[in-house]
Design an enzyme around this catalytic site. Structure first.
Site, PDB file in Angstrom:
ATOM      1  CB  CYS A 276      -0.922   0.014   1.215  1.00 40.38           C
ATOM      2  SG  CYS A 276      -1.983  -1.421   1.253  1.00 40.38           S
TER       3      CYS A 276
ATOM      4  CG  HIS B 221      -3.482   3.326   0.842  1.00 42.68           C
ATOM      5  ND1 HIS B 221      -3.811   2.867  -0.404  1.00 42.68           N
ATOM      6  CD2 HIS B 221      -3.612   2.270   1.688  1.00 42.68           C
ATOM      7  CE1 HIS B 221      -4.120   1.579  -0.311  1.00 42.68           C
ATOM      8  NE2 HIS B 221      -4.008   1.197   0.943  1.00 42.68           N
TER       9      HIS B 221
ATOM     10  CG  ASN C 296      -6.883  -1.022  -0.586  1.00 49.15           C
ATOM     11  OD1 ASN C 296      -5.963  -0.715  -1.334  1.00 49.15           O
ATOM     12  ND2 ASN C 296      -6.702  -1.316   0.688  1.00 49.15           N
TER      13      ASN C 296
HETATM   14  O1  UT7 Z   1      -4.646  -1.369   2.247  1.00 47.48           O
HETATM   15  C1  UT7 Z   1      -4.258  -2.509   2.929  1.00 47.48           C
HETATM   16  C2  UT7 Z   1      -4.427  -2.309   4.364  1.00 47.48           C
HETATM   17  N1  UT7 Z   1      -5.662  -2.903   4.788  1.00 47.48           N
HETATM   18  C3  UT7 Z   1      -6.486  -2.214   5.578  1.00 47.48           C
HETATM   19  O2  UT7 Z   1      -6.244  -1.080   5.871  1.00 47.48           O
HETATM   20  C4  UT7 Z   1      -7.698  -2.953   6.104  1.00 47.48           C
HETATM   21  C5  UT7 Z   1      -8.001  -2.509   7.501  1.00 47.48           C
HETATM   22  N2  UT7 Z   1      -9.114  -3.238   8.062  1.00 47.48           N
HETATM   23  C6  UT7 Z   1     -10.380  -3.086   7.634  1.00 47.48           C
HETATM   24  O3  UT7 Z   1     -10.616  -2.309   6.724  1.00 47.48           O
HETATM   25  C7  UT7 Z   1     -11.475  -3.849   8.327  1.00 47.48           C
HETATM   26  O4  UT7 Z   1     -10.922  -4.577   9.400  1.00 47.48           O
HETATM   27  C8  UT7 Z   1     -12.227  -4.827   7.387  1.00 47.48           C
HETATM   28  C9  UT7 Z   1     -13.092  -4.019   6.424  1.00 47.48           C
HETATM   29  C10 UT7 Z   1     -11.290  -5.704   6.618  1.00 47.48           C
HETATM   30  C11 UT7 Z   1     -13.153  -5.720   8.179  1.00 47.48           C
HETATM   31  O5  UT7 Z   1     -14.043  -4.955   8.949  1.00 47.48           O
HETATM   32  P1  UT7 Z   1     -14.206  -5.246  10.492  1.00 47.48           P
HETATM   33  O6  UT7 Z   1     -15.237  -4.329  10.970  1.00 47.48           O
HETATM   34  O7  UT7 Z   1     -12.863  -5.162  11.151  1.00 47.48           O
HETATM   35  O8  UT7 Z   1     -14.779  -6.726  10.509  1.00 47.48           O
HETATM   36  P2  UT7 Z   1     -14.193  -8.054  11.167  1.00 47.48           P
HETATM   37  O9  UT7 Z   1     -13.048  -8.571  10.371  1.00 47.48           O
HETATM   38  O10 UT7 Z   1     -13.997  -7.836  12.637  1.00 47.48           O
HETATM   39  O11 UT7 Z   1     -15.405  -9.042  10.960  1.00 47.48           O
HETATM   40  C12 UT7 Z   1     -16.681  -8.826  11.563  1.00 47.48           C
HETATM   41  C13 UT7 Z   1     -17.651  -9.870  11.070  1.00 47.48           C
HETATM   42  C14 UT7 Z   1     -17.143 -11.288  11.192  1.00 47.48           C
HETATM   43  O12 UT7 Z   1     -18.228 -12.124  11.543  1.00 47.48           O
HETATM   44  P3  UT7 Z   1     -18.463 -12.585  13.063  1.00 47.48           P
HETATM   45  O13 UT7 Z   1     -17.230 -13.333  13.456  1.00 47.48           O
HETATM   46  O14 UT7 Z   1     -18.630 -11.313  13.843  1.00 47.48           O
HETATM   47  O15 UT7 Z   1     -19.683 -13.410  12.975  1.00 47.48           O
HETATM   48  C15 UT7 Z   1     -16.703 -11.625   9.785  1.00 47.48           C
HETATM   49  O16 UT7 Z   1     -16.769 -13.000   9.512  1.00 47.48           O
HETATM   50  O17 UT7 Z   1     -17.944  -9.666   9.680  1.00 47.48           O
HETATM   51  C16 UT7 Z   1     -17.720 -10.889   8.978  1.00 47.48           C
HETATM   52  N3  UT7 Z   1     -17.267 -10.546   7.625  1.00 47.48           N
HETATM   53  C17 UT7 Z   1     -18.103 -10.310   6.612  1.00 47.48           C
HETATM   54  N4  UT7 Z   1     -19.451 -10.321   6.529  1.00 47.48           N
HETATM   55  C18 UT7 Z   1     -19.999 -10.017   5.341  1.00 47.48           C
HETATM   56  C19 UT7 Z   1     -15.991 -10.394   7.185  1.00 47.48           C
HETATM   57  N5  UT7 Z   1     -15.996 -10.063   5.899  1.00 47.48           N
HETATM   58  C20 UT7 Z   1     -17.284  -9.999   5.507  1.00 47.48           C
HETATM   59  C21 UT7 Z   1     -17.937  -9.691   4.290  1.00 47.48           C
HETATM   60  N6  UT7 Z   1     -19.284  -9.721   4.251  1.00 47.48           N
HETATM   61  N7  UT7 Z   1     -17.248  -9.369   3.185  1.00 47.48           N
END
Ligand code: UT7
Length: 349
Positions: free
Chosen positions: A114, A276, A306
């Site tokens: 990134c 970014h 992204n």
């Molecule tokens: O540029 C590269 C650098 N990367 C970043 O900057 C990414 C930084 N992180 C993020 O943007 C966020 O952490 C994400 C968008 C990737 C994820 O969001 P989050 O609010 O942190 O969600 P999470 O990973 O804590 O997941 C929450 C829930 C989980 O379900 P349970 O365990 O609570 O039942 C996941 O399984 O959301 C679920 N989940 C989804 N649900 C629907 C994860 N991905 C998805 C999805 N659709 N695509």
């Protein structure tokens, strides 16, 4: 005093628009979840077989070179940032050199994910300041759609990323009111495995854990990739999203403030921040932390997702095309991502 300035800028976004709802055919997700957590509405995917990271980089580069008022033959150095290269090796820089029929100039690939474009810009800046080169092409390009896990298993990663390319031509300037003021580069390898693609690679963890206690028993020369790695989905990127998020919201403001402080400036002096495009929520957090108005921050992740190393030049180019970046205005580019690595560049347009 010689500084480097962006003399031309270009971007390329593939034609195919993929909405959040389009992803439902591959995985269990929802438009609501994606928009709420990331701000993303849609992204672009490259043509599956006719477009590569290099060809998209070439398209962006053609525009940047034309806008700089030069030709590909005038370019005297190439820096190409990507994490999704056409080949494992050689890098995309030489492929672009060949495609654009450039002279036998140096071509360097930067693998900083990134923050790759800001790192590449910083390297180019040093070469211009020392008078080594006069027309450096800096490219950020990614074809993520080719290698992500488009099943429910990989949904936390695959819904975020999109394809595209951006490029700039850097030239020397003696204009006191223009050019790159400073760049700031950082890394913390403690968290290298939190956002990574482990395979194919030389770490041999797969073989250590699953197979052989004694390394002499491991097969020599055949450990780079295996059928099991494919079957077990170990050839996809891994990301601990929440851990990345937590670090990003600290390091983004820190590296932006570092650039401003170094130049005796404050957040209020900024005309435009181009963060970014990792996640709209991260950008909003940074904006709030720095006390910036909406018109001081440019985001377009809603439409492109992204695009990793391409996101900063795509956003900068789009902002410039919309007339949001004017001569001599103060612009800060900032990025954070896998490594972890993070970086900023402060410039006057
Ligand atoms: O540029 C590269 C650098 N990367 C970043 O900057 C990414 C930084 N992180 C993020 O943007 C966020 O952490 C994400 C968008 C990737 C994820 O969001 P989050 O609010 O942190 O969600 P999470 O990973 O804590 O997941 C929450 C829930 C989980 O379900 P349970 O365990 O609570 O039942 C996941 O399984 O959301 C679920 N989940 C989804 N649900 C629907 C994860 N991905 C998805 C999805 N659709 N695509």
């Amino acid at each position: 005093m010689i500084r480097s300035r962006i003399a031309g800028i270009g971007k390329y976004l593939p034609e195919q628009v993929v909405t959040n709802n389009d992803l439902l055919q591959y995985m269990d997700t929802s438009d609501e979840w994606i928009q709420e957590r990331t701000g993303i509405k849609e992204r672009r995917f490259a043509h599956r077989t006719n477009e590569t990271t290099t060809t998209m980089g070439v398209e962006a580069a053609r525009i940047a070179i034309e806008r700089a008022g030069i030709t590909p033959q005038d370019i005297d150095f190439i820096i190409f940032a990507t994490l999704s290269p056409d080949y494992y090796f050689p890098g995309c820089g030489v492929l672009l050199q060949r495609a654009m029929k450039m002279k036998e100039i140096g071509a360097l690939d930067v693998r900083n994910q990134c923050s790759g474009f800001v790192y590449a810009l910083s390297v180019a800046d040093q070469f211009i300041r020392t008078g080594t080169y006069k027309n450096i092409l800096v490219v950020g390009s990614e074809k993520h759609s080719f290698g992500l896990d488009f099943t429910t298993r990989g949904r936390n990663v695959s819904v975020i990323f999109g394809d595209g390319a951006g490029a700039v031509v850097l030239q020397p300037t003696t204009d006191e009111q223009a050019g790159i003021l400073s760049t700031h580069l950082h890394s913390d390898g403690e968290s290298a495995e939190i956002l990574a693609m482990y395979n194919p690679g030389t770490h041999a963890n797969f073989w250590k854990e699953e197979r052989y206690a004694d390394f002499n028993e491991a097969p020599i020369g055949q450990m780079f990739m295996s059928h099991e790695m494919i079957d077990n989905a170990q050839l996809f990127p891994y990301m601990d999203g929440p851990a990345v998020f937590k670090k990003a919201v600290v390091k983004f403001p820190e590296v932006i403030m570092e650039a401003l402080t170094k130049n005796g400036l404050t957040a209020q002096d900024l005309n435009l921040l181009i963060p970014h495009q990792a996640n709209l929520r991260i950008a909003q957090f940074v904006q709030q932390k720095l006390g910036l108005r909406d018109d001081q921050v440019y985001n377009n992740i809603q439409y492109y997702g992204n695009t990793t190393a391409a996101s900063v030049p795509i956003a900068l180019c789009e902002a410039w095309e919309k007339g949001l970046v004017k001569e001599h205005e103060l612009v800060c580019l900032a990025a954070f991502g896998s490594g972890f690595t993070w970086a900023s560049a402060l410039l006057r347009w």
